[in-house]
Design an enzyme around this catalytic site. Structure first.
Site, PDB file in Angstrom:
ATOM      1  N   ASP A 113      63.856  54.513  48.531  1.00  0.00           N
ATOM      2  CA  ASP A 113      64.670  53.962  47.440  1.00  0.00           C
ATOM      3  C   ASP A 113      66.151  54.266  47.608  1.00  0.00           C
ATOM      4  OD1 ASP A 113      64.307  56.669  46.959  1.00  0.00           O
ATOM      5  OD2 ASP A 113      63.084  56.396  45.179  1.00  0.00           O
ATOM      6  N   ASN A 170      57.263  62.188  35.366  1.00  0.00           N
ATOM      7  CA  ASN A 170      56.506  61.158  34.638  1.00  0.00           C
ATOM      8  C   ASN A 170      55.488  60.452  35.536  1.00  0.00           C
ATOM      9  OD1 ASN A 170      58.074  59.522  36.247  1.00  0.00           O
ATOM     10  ND2 ASN A 170      59.211  58.541  34.581  1.00  0.00           N
ATOM     11  N   HIS A 210      56.122  59.099  38.507  1.00  0.00           N
ATOM     12  CA  HIS A 210      56.621  58.015  39.361  1.00  0.00           C
ATOM     13  C   HIS A 210      56.545  58.397  40.833  1.00  0.00           C
ATOM     14  CE1 HIS A 210      61.163  59.397  39.116  1.00  0.00           C
ATOM     15  NE2 HIS A 210      60.577  59.957  40.138  1.00  0.00           N
ATOM     16  N   GLU A 258      58.504  53.505  38.115  1.00  0.00           N
ATOM     17  CA  GLU A 258      58.305  54.214  36.853  1.00  0.00           C
ATOM     18  C   GLU A 258      56.974  53.794  36.213  1.00  0.00           C
ATOM     19  OE1 GLU A 258      60.251  56.592  36.405  1.00  0.00           O
ATOM     20  OE2 GLU A 258      62.364  56.085  36.127  1.00  0.00           O
TER      21      GLU A 258
HETATM   22  P1  PGA Z   1      62.558  65.759  43.123  1.00  0.00           P
HETATM   23  O1  PGA Z   1      62.248  64.252  42.778  1.00  0.00           O
HETATM   24  O2  PGA Z   1      62.011  66.001  44.494  1.00  0.00           O
HETATM   25  O3  PGA Z   1      64.058  65.874  43.112  1.00  0.00           O
HETATM   26  O4  PGA Z   1      61.888  66.599  42.087  1.00  0.00           O
HETATM   27  C1  PGA Z   1      60.983  63.759  43.055  1.00  0.00           C
HETATM   28  C2  PGA Z   1      60.843  62.373  42.473  1.00  0.00           C
HETATM   29  O5  PGA Z   1      61.424  62.089  41.418  1.00  0.00           O
HETATM   30  O6  PGA Z   1      60.127  61.566  43.070  1.00  0.00           O
END
Ligand code: PGA
Length: 242
Positions: A67, A135, A137, A142
């Site tokens: 992404d 959450n 995702h 999302e």
């Molecule tokens: P993070 O993000 O590794 O910074 O916790 C993970 C994500 O949101 O997929």
């Protein structure tokens, strides 16, 4: 789905790398699906250290990132292109032209997203690295994202922007509102997946991913239906699995 609970972040990173290394050494021209965020940084450090020790070469490999933020200049330190250069690509022998990150600055984002999907379809991912959002995702897919989705523009949930504000001077207003992400179907197309989760903030998402129903409410739960998924958590993220 195989789940390994490591004791801490370091051990999580090492266990994930042990598994990833099998693909890296068996397939010198592997296609790597890569992720950004705090979680995979330790894994990238393992990759860099092992590269420097002469164990692996990335010269013939291709990478496809999950992404990118929409509208953030590529040179911005928090663009995912900058993140990948800084945390991995600048330290290994991968050819920069063979590293791919979605274009969040394209004049026609929909067209660029469709082209990214086509590229990913033509270069099937051998090993996909994933983090997980609080959450549930994966990528920036999302909750509620259809399981049959391909690369698309998403409006980020407020909680996700709040989680990421730590990279933007803790100012949520500086966090982009939109991102481009590989879709759920693109991620599921990977031949093998390693998902990493660290910290208590991920514990509920990990529980729902592993033990909950397969539901678009928890995007990561789709991984229960993938034939080759390794989940590596630290103790805190794996809390509800015991
Ligand atoms: P993070 O993000 O590794 O910074 O916790 C993970 C994500 O949101 O997929």
């Amino acid at each position: 789905m195989i789940v390994i609970q490591a004791k801490d972040y370091d051990e999580m990173s090492k266990k994930a790398y042990e598994s990833m290394k099998i693909v890296l050494t068996e397939k010198p021209d592997a296609v790597l699906g890569l992720a950004t965020g705090s979680t995979p940084i330790g894994l990238y450090k393992e990759m860099i250290a092992d590269y420097k020790a002469g164990a692996v070469s990335y010269k013939k490999m291709t990478s496809i990132n999950l992404d990118e933020y929409v509208g953030l200049p590529v040179e911005h330190p928090e663009s995912y292109r900058s993140f990948m250069n800084r945390n991995l690509f600048d330290h290994i022998d991968i050819v920069k032209e063979n590293t791919h990150v979605p274009d969040g600055l394209a004049a026609d984002l929909k067209l660029a997203a469709d082209e990214y999907t086509a590229f990913a379809a033509a270069h099937p991912i051998d090993i996909q690295i994933l983090g997980i959002g609080a959450n549930g995702h994966i990528g920036f897919n999302e909750p509620g994202t259809p399981f049959d989705s391909h690369t698309h523009v998403v409006e980020l949930k407020e909680g996700t922007r709040r989680d990421n504000a730590r990279f933007f001077d803790n100012d949520i207003d500086l966090v982009p509102t939109h991102a481009v992400t590989l879709g759920m179907a693109d991620i599921m197309n990977a031949k093998a997946i390693i998902l990493l989760a660290s910290g208590a903030g991920k514990a509920e998402a990990v529980r729902d991913m592993v033990l909950g129903p397969v539901s678009e409410n928890c995007p990561a739960s789709i991984l229960q239906t993938h034939p080759n998924v390794l989940v590596v958590t630290d103790e805190a993220a794996g809390y509800y699995l015991n």
